[in-house]
Design a protein around this motif. Structure first.
Motif, PDB file in Angstrom:
ATOM      1  N   ARG A 159      -2.163   7.891  -0.074  1.00 26.19           N
ATOM      2  CA  ARG A 159      -1.050   7.764  -1.032  1.00 26.19           C
ATOM      3  C   ARG A 159      -1.488   6.986  -2.267  1.00 26.19           C
ATOM      4  NH1 ARG A 159       1.966   7.239   3.640  1.00 26.19           N
ATOM      5  NH2 ARG A 159       1.844   4.980   3.612  1.00 26.19           N
ATOM      6  N   HIS A 160      -2.270   5.946  -2.063  1.00 26.69           N
ATOM      7  CA  HIS A 160      -2.727   5.153  -3.208  1.00 26.69           C
ATOM      8  C   HIS A 160      -3.637   5.983  -4.114  1.00 26.69           C
ATOM      9  CE1 HIS A 160      -5.198   1.653  -4.950  1.00 26.69           C
ATOM     10  NE2 HIS A 160      -4.078   1.756  -5.633  1.00 26.69           N
ATOM     11  N   PRO A 167       5.812   4.434 -10.338  1.00 28.37           N
ATOM     12  CA  PRO A 167       6.621   4.375  -9.117  1.00 28.37           C
ATOM     13  C   PRO A 167       5.810   4.680  -7.852  1.00 28.37           C
ATOM     14  CG  PRO A 167       7.817   5.519 -10.845  1.00 28.37           C
ATOM     15  CD  PRO A 167       6.415   5.304 -11.358  1.00 28.37           C
ATOM     16  N   ASP A 168       4.888   5.638  -7.942  1.00 23.61           N
ATOM     17  CA  ASP A 168       4.061   5.952  -6.778  1.00 23.61           C
ATOM     18  C   ASP A 168       3.102   4.806  -6.456  1.00 23.61           C
ATOM     19  OD1 ASP A 168       5.334   8.375  -6.563  1.00 23.61           O
ATOM     20  OD2 ASP A 168       3.697   9.537  -7.439  1.00 23.61           O
ATOM     21  N   ASP A 203       3.804   1.676  -7.006  1.00 24.15           N
ATOM     22  CA  ASP A 203       4.660   0.679  -6.358  1.00 24.15           C
ATOM     23  C   ASP A 203       4.881   1.024  -4.886  1.00 24.15           C
ATOM     24  OD1 ASP A 203       4.923  -0.888  -8.610  1.00 24.15           O
ATOM     25  OD2 ASP A 203       6.849  -0.001  -9.210  1.00 24.15           O
ATOM     26  N   THR A 204       5.066   2.306  -4.586  1.00 22.92           N
ATOM     27  CA  THR A 204       5.226   2.738  -3.197  1.00 22.92           C
ATOM     28  C   THR A 204       3.955   2.454  -2.401  1.00 22.92           C
ATOM     29  OG1 THR A 204       6.807   4.447  -3.840  1.00 22.92           O
ATOM     30  CG2 THR A 204       5.704   4.728  -1.713  1.00 22.92           C
ATOM     31  N   GLY A 254       3.735  -1.181  -1.661  1.00 19.49           N
ATOM     32  CA  GLY A 254       4.622  -1.527  -0.557  1.00 19.49           C
ATOM     33  C   GLY A 254       4.038  -1.154   0.797  1.00 19.49           C
ATOM     34  N   ALA A 255       3.398   0.008   0.866  1.00 21.06           N
ATOM     35  CA  ALA A 255       2.778   0.443   2.125  1.00 21.06           C
ATOM     36  C   ALA A 255       1.653  -0.509   2.523  1.00 21.06           C
ATOM     37  CB  ALA A 255       2.247   1.870   1.989  1.00 21.06           C
TER      38      ALA A 255
END
Length: 173
Positions: free
Chosen positions: A129-130, A140-141, A143-144, A147-148
């Motif tokens: 994801r990173h 936003p991605d 930031d997600t 968070g993960a």
């Protein structure tokens, strides 16, 4: 010191790889370079466990500490090849993620996404994801992804994932 004393060359190589990795990521170029130099003086063991993800990554991050990003990427690409030859999927994911961190997210995001479907747990999907967020340049991605990483306890990576919004980058030479 213990590995030197008991003459455990395999564990000494792993330890030196870890030292070079940590010192390189800390941007302590002299200590990272010293660990890499000692590592290169050791006999190349038959046991390649931790080769791509400790020793080769350590060498790459020692290069990052001196600002040699292009050379670091070349070392990481060699580590990718070796991890694939050894069929070491989690180490492969970590090395691919380092390439994403050092400015090549577009070239590794698809392979990381594949690994995310075959490796158990949340770690490899978080790396994937990173890398995808870096490739898209999506705040936003990112930031997600931060968070993960935070949920997994990878606070340094969480901070790094959030840093592009502040203009901080590893991939500049």
């Amino acid at each position: 010191a213990i590995n030197r004393y008991i003459n455990d060359s395999a564990a000494l190589r792993w330890s030196l790889g870890g030292v070079s990795l940590v010192e390189g990521m800390s941007r302590n170029a002299p200590a990272a370079a010293a660990a890499v130099a000692e590592l290169k003086q050791q006999a190349n063991e038959w046991m390649e466990l931790f080769g791509p993800d400790l020793m080769q990554r350590g060498e790459a991050w020692a290069l990052v500490a001196t600002g040699e990003i292009t050379a670091a990427r070349a070392v990481l690409r060699a580590a990718v090849t070796r991890a694939e030859e050894l069929e070491q999927q989690p180490p492969l994911a970590v090395v691919l993620h380092d390439l994403a961190r050092l400015g090549e997210p577009g070239s590794v995001r698809e392979r990381l996404a594949e690994l995310a479907t075959t490796c158990e747990g949340e770690w490899v999907p978080a790396l994937a994801r990173h890398a995808a967020a870096l490739a898209r340049g999506s705040g936003p991605d990112l930031d997600t992804a931060a968070g993960a990483f935070a949920r997994l306890g990878a606070l340094l990576l969480a901070c790094e994932a959030a840093a592009p919004a502040n203009g901080e980058r590893f991939d500049e030479e």
